[in-house]
Scaffold this motif. Structure first.
Motif, PDB file in Angstrom:
ATOM      1  N   ARG A 223     -90.913 -14.790 -12.033  1.00 60.50           N
ATOM      2  CA  ARG A 223     -90.961 -15.354 -13.375  1.00 60.50           C
ATOM      3  C   ARG A 223     -89.606 -15.597 -14.016  1.00 60.50           C
ATOM      4  NH1 ARG A 223     -96.049 -11.509 -15.335  1.00 60.50           N
ATOM      5  NH2 ARG A 223     -97.643 -12.738 -14.252  1.00 60.50           N
ATOM      6  N   TRP A 224     -88.541 -14.944 -13.532  1.00 66.12           N
ATOM      7  CA  TRP A 224     -87.260 -15.039 -14.220  1.00 66.12           C
ATOM      8  C   TRP A 224     -86.098 -15.451 -13.325  1.00 66.12           C
ATOM      9  CZ3 TRP A 224     -87.891 -15.326 -19.149  1.00 66.12           C
ATOM     10  CH2 TRP A 224     -88.956 -14.666 -19.750  1.00 66.12           C
ATOM     11  N   SER A 225     -86.343 -15.677 -12.048  1.00 72.47           N
ATOM     12  CA  SER A 225     -85.238 -16.037 -11.151  1.00 72.47           C
ATOM     13  C   SER A 225     -84.602 -17.360 -11.542  1.00 72.47           C
ATOM     14  CB  SER A 225     -85.743 -16.094  -9.702  1.00 72.47           C
ATOM     15  OG  SER A 225     -86.881 -16.938  -9.596  1.00 72.47           O
ATOM     16  N   GLY A 226     -85.392 -18.311 -12.035  1.00 67.10           N
ATOM     17  CA  GLY A 226     -84.828 -19.597 -12.448  1.00 67.10           C
ATOM     18  C   GLY A 226     -83.866 -19.452 -13.611  1.00 67.10           C
ATOM     19  N   LEU A 227     -84.224 -18.638 -14.590  1.00 69.92           N
ATOM     20  CA  LEU A 227     -83.340 -18.432 -15.741  1.00 69.92           C
ATOM     21  C   LEU A 227     -82.067 -17.702 -15.327  1.00 69.92           C
ATOM     22  CD1 LEU A 227     -82.882 -18.690 -18.764  1.00 69.92           C
ATOM     23  CD2 LEU A 227     -84.113 -16.522 -19.065  1.00 69.92           C
ATOM     24  N   VAL A 228     -82.196 -16.697 -14.465  1.00 72.12           N
ATOM     25  CA  VAL A 228     -81.011 -15.978 -13.983  1.00 72.12           C
ATOM     26  C   VAL A 228     -80.095 -16.934 -13.230  1.00 72.12           C
ATOM     27  CG1 VAL A 228     -80.213 -14.173 -12.419  1.00 72.12           C
ATOM     28  CG2 VAL A 228     -82.184 -13.750 -13.903  1.00 72.12           C
ATOM     29  N   LEU A 229     -80.682 -17.781 -12.404  1.00 76.55           N
ATOM     30  CA  LEU A 229     -79.891 -18.765 -11.663  1.00 76.55           C
ATOM     31  C   LEU A 229     -79.186 -19.724 -12.622  1.00 76.55           C
ATOM     32  CD1 LEU A 229     -79.075 -20.028  -8.934  1.00 76.55           C
ATOM     33  CD2 LEU A 229     -81.195 -21.371  -9.039  1.00 76.55           C
ATOM     34  N   ALA A 230     -79.879 -20.187 -13.652  1.00 75.14           N
ATOM     35  CA  ALA A 230     -79.278 -21.111 -14.617  1.00 75.14           C
ATOM     36  C   ALA A 230     -78.116 -20.461 -15.358  1.00 75.14           C
ATOM     37  CB  ALA A 230     -80.341 -21.581 -15.613  1.00 75.14           C
ATOM     38  N   ILE A 231     -78.276 -19.203 -15.745  1.00 80.33           N
ATOM     39  CA  ILE A 231     -77.194 -18.504 -16.444  1.00 80.33           C
ATOM     40  C   ILE A 231     -75.974 -18.354 -15.545  1.00 80.33           C
ATOM     41  CG2 ILE A 231     -76.534 -16.296 -17.457  1.00 80.33           C
ATOM     42  CD1 ILE A 231     -79.420 -16.023 -18.445  1.00 80.33           C
ATOM     43  N   GLY A 232     -76.207 -18.000 -14.290  1.00 80.54           N
ATOM     44  CA  GLY A 232     -75.090 -17.861 -13.353  1.00 80.54           C
ATOM     45  C   GLY A 232     -74.356 -19.170 -13.128  1.00 80.54           C
ATOM     46  N   LEU A 233     -75.108 -20.267 -12.976  1.00 84.48           N
ATOM     47  CA  LEU A 233     -74.480 -21.569 -12.761  1.00 84.48           C
ATOM     48  C   LEU A 233     -73.727 -22.036 -14.004  1.00 84.48           C
ATOM     49  CD1 LEU A 233     -77.411 -23.269 -10.819  1.00 84.48           C
ATOM     50  CD2 LEU A 233     -75.187 -22.620  -9.878  1.00 84.48           C
TER      51      LEU A 233
ATOM     52  N   ALA B 208     -72.350 -20.083 -16.224  1.00 89.88           N
ATOM     53  CA  ALA B 208     -71.146 -19.260 -16.305  1.00 89.88           C
ATOM     54  C   ALA B 208     -70.056 -19.762 -15.372  1.00 89.88           C
ATOM     55  CB  ALA B 208     -71.484 -17.802 -15.988  1.00 89.88           C
ATOM     56  N   ALA B 209     -70.464 -20.383 -14.265  1.00 89.18           N
ATOM     57  CA  ALA B 209     -69.508 -20.938 -13.308  1.00 89.18           C
ATOM     58  C   ALA B 209     -69.075 -22.350 -13.683  1.00 89.18           C
ATOM     59  CB  ALA B 209     -70.102 -20.931 -11.908  1.00 89.18           C
ATOM     60  N   GLY B 210     -69.580 -22.864 -14.799  1.00 90.05           N
ATOM     61  CA  GLY B 210     -69.204 -24.205 -15.233  1.00 90.05           C
ATOM     62  C   GLY B 210     -69.934 -25.317 -14.511  1.00 90.05           C
ATOM     63  N   MET B 211     -71.007 -24.993 -13.783  1.00 90.08           N
ATOM     64  CA  MET B 211     -71.770 -26.004 -13.041  1.00 90.08           C
ATOM     65  C   MET B 211     -72.940 -26.443 -13.921  1.00 90.08           C
ATOM     66  SD  MET B 211     -71.635 -23.934  -9.391  1.00 90.08           S
ATOM     67  CE  MET B 211     -72.440 -25.216  -8.433  1.00 90.08           C
ATOM     68  N   TRP B 212     -72.654 -27.332 -14.868  1.00 86.88           N
ATOM     69  CA  TRP B 212     -73.614 -27.640 -15.916  1.00 86.88           C
ATOM     70  C   TRP B 212     -74.783 -28.464 -15.409  1.00 86.88           C
ATOM     71  CZ3 TRP B 212     -72.884 -24.444 -19.605  1.00 86.88           C
ATOM     72  CH2 TRP B 212     -71.598 -24.013 -19.920  1.00 86.88           C
ATOM     73  N   VAL B 213     -74.553 -29.400 -14.523  1.00 89.12           N
ATOM     74  CA  VAL B 213     -75.660 -30.199 -13.982  1.00 89.12           C
ATOM     75  C   VAL B 213     -76.600 -29.306 -13.178  1.00 89.12           C
ATOM     76  CG1 VAL B 213     -76.281 -32.085 -12.435  1.00 89.12           C
ATOM     77  CG2 VAL B 213     -74.309 -32.322 -13.962  1.00 89.12           C
ATOM     78  N   GLU B 214     -76.024 -28.456 -12.344  1.00 88.72           N
ATOM     79  CA  GLU B 214     -76.838 -27.546 -11.555  1.00 88.72           C
ATOM     80  C   GLU B 214     -77.594 -26.567 -12.445  1.00 88.72           C
ATOM     81  OE1 GLU B 214     -73.742 -28.293 -11.061  1.00 88.72           O
ATOM     82  OE2 GLU B 214     -73.536 -29.081  -9.011  1.00 88.72           O
ATOM     83  N   ALA B 215     -76.938 -26.131 -13.531  1.00 89.76           N
ATOM     84  CA  ALA B 215     -77.597 -25.224 -14.473  1.00 89.76           C
ATOM     85  C   ALA B 215     -78.781 -25.910 -15.147  1.00 89.76           C
ATOM     86  CB  ALA B 215     -76.600 -24.738 -15.520  1.00 89.76           C
ATOM     87  N   ALA B 216     -78.634 -27.200 -15.458  1.00 90.05           N
ATOM     88  CA  ALA B 216     -79.744 -27.932 -16.073  1.00 90.05           C
ATOM     89  C   ALA B 216     -80.937 -28.025 -15.127  1.00 90.05           C
ATOM     90  CB  ALA B 216     -79.280 -29.333 -16.477  1.00 90.05           C
TER      91      ALA B 216
ATOM     92  N   ALA C 212     -81.624 -25.845 -12.784  1.00 86.07           N
ATOM     93  CA  ALA C 212     -82.183 -24.497 -12.737  1.00 86.07           C
ATOM     94  C   ALA C 212     -83.032 -24.208 -13.974  1.00 86.07           C
ATOM     95  CB  ALA C 212     -81.071 -23.464 -12.608  1.00 86.07           C
ATOM     96  N   MET C 213     -82.680 -24.784 -15.112  1.00 82.26           N
ATOM     97  CA  MET C 213     -83.480 -24.593 -16.305  1.00 82.26           C
ATOM     98  C   MET C 213     -84.854 -25.254 -16.166  1.00 82.26           C
ATOM     99  SD  MET C 213     -82.171 -22.583 -18.463  1.00 82.26           S
ATOM    100  CE  MET C 213     -83.335 -22.940 -19.790  1.00 82.26           C
ATOM    101  N   LEU C 214     -84.935 -26.341 -15.419  1.00 85.44           N
ATOM    102  CA  LEU C 214     -86.236 -26.934 -15.140  1.00 85.44           C
ATOM    103  C   LEU C 214     -87.083 -25.991 -14.298  1.00 85.44           C
ATOM    104  CD1 LEU C 214     -85.249 -30.655 -14.396  1.00 85.44           C
ATOM    105  CD2 LEU C 214     -86.320 -29.738 -16.469  1.00 85.44           C
TER     106      LEU C 214
END
Length: 240
Positions: A40-50, A52-60, A62-64
């Motif tokens: 239930r929360w791995s996607g959000l954790v992944l988005a936060i990590g990305l 934090a690394a400045g990978m904004w497209v990848e973070a977006a 992951a938010m999906l």
């Protein structure tokens, strides 16, 4: 587990049933807590990590994934489908991060097939069960949502190619193949739901598992009758 809901319960409460009141798979409360947290929360954790690394497209992206996980959880999608939605979305996102779509030209077809299947089931579940109060999503609606999602996906790829990253592949033949794969995935998911519904209807009710008073078919993939009561607490699973 087979469930039975009385007619007065259906008409007297607009609250959303839990997945334990519906057909497929184990109750989420019977699943170890660490596994539920990952699903239930791995996607959000992944988005936060990305992020934090400045990978904004990848973070977006992951938010999906996180959005799909939260919707599957909060709308009480049966556990087996909740896991399938979470895992498939993660695979699709990670495949993008690892450039698997560029490395293997065929890889997007199984991803389109699987992801459209689970997302179309999720959307049909939200509409038919969560909003309309039905006991399961209608198979034809799964196919209809699957067709729409397949085209929306292609529109997003076209937008991504022009506005985000020109490496996003949008050749006409690729688009046709992706739409066919997505529609096939939704069709298989709809066939599965229809098959389970027929199997449940064909199974005669036993003394331990009667039909509901209205004669409605029992839920697919279940064996124990559960009667819901008209209280908010009865509809909200405390073990989730």
């Amino acid at each position: 587990m087979s469930t039975s809901i009385s007619s007065s319960d259906r008409s007297g409460s607009s609250a959303r049933p839990s997945s334990s009141d519906y057909p497929v798979g184990a109750r989420a409360g019977h699943v170890p807590l660490p596994l539920r947290l990952v699903v239930r929360w791995s996607g959000l954790v992944l988005a936060i990590g990305l992020a934090a690394a400045g990978m904004w497209v990848e973070a977006a992206v992951a938010m999906l994934v996180a959005l799909g996980q939260v919707l599957a959880w909060r709308w009480r999608l049966p556990w087996v489908w909740e896991v399938a939605t979470s895992v498939t979305a993660l695979v699709a996102a990670i495949s993008s991060y690892l450039f698997l779509y560029e490395r293997w030209s065929w890889w997007d077809l199984p991803v389109h097939f699987a992801l459209t299947a689970v997302v179309s089931v999720l959307v049909a579940w939200m509409f038919d069960v969560g909003v309309r109060g039905r006991r399961a999503p209608r198979p034809w609606l799964i196919v209809l949502f699957g067709a729409g999602l397949a085209w929306v996906w292609e529109m997003l790829e076209w937008w991504g190619h022009h506005a985000v990253d020109p490496r996003v592949y949008i050749a006409p033949l690729d688009t046709v193949g992706d739409v066919i794969a997505g529609l096939a995935g939704a069709t298989v998911a709809a066939w599965w739901w229809r098959r389970e519904a027929r199997r449940a209807t064909a199974s005669p009710p036993s003394a331990a598992s009667p039909q509901d008073p209205r004669g409605d078919a029992q839920e697919p993939g279940s064996h124990v009758s559960v009667r819901c009561v008209r209280t908010m607490s009865a509809w909200i699973p405390v073990d989730c």
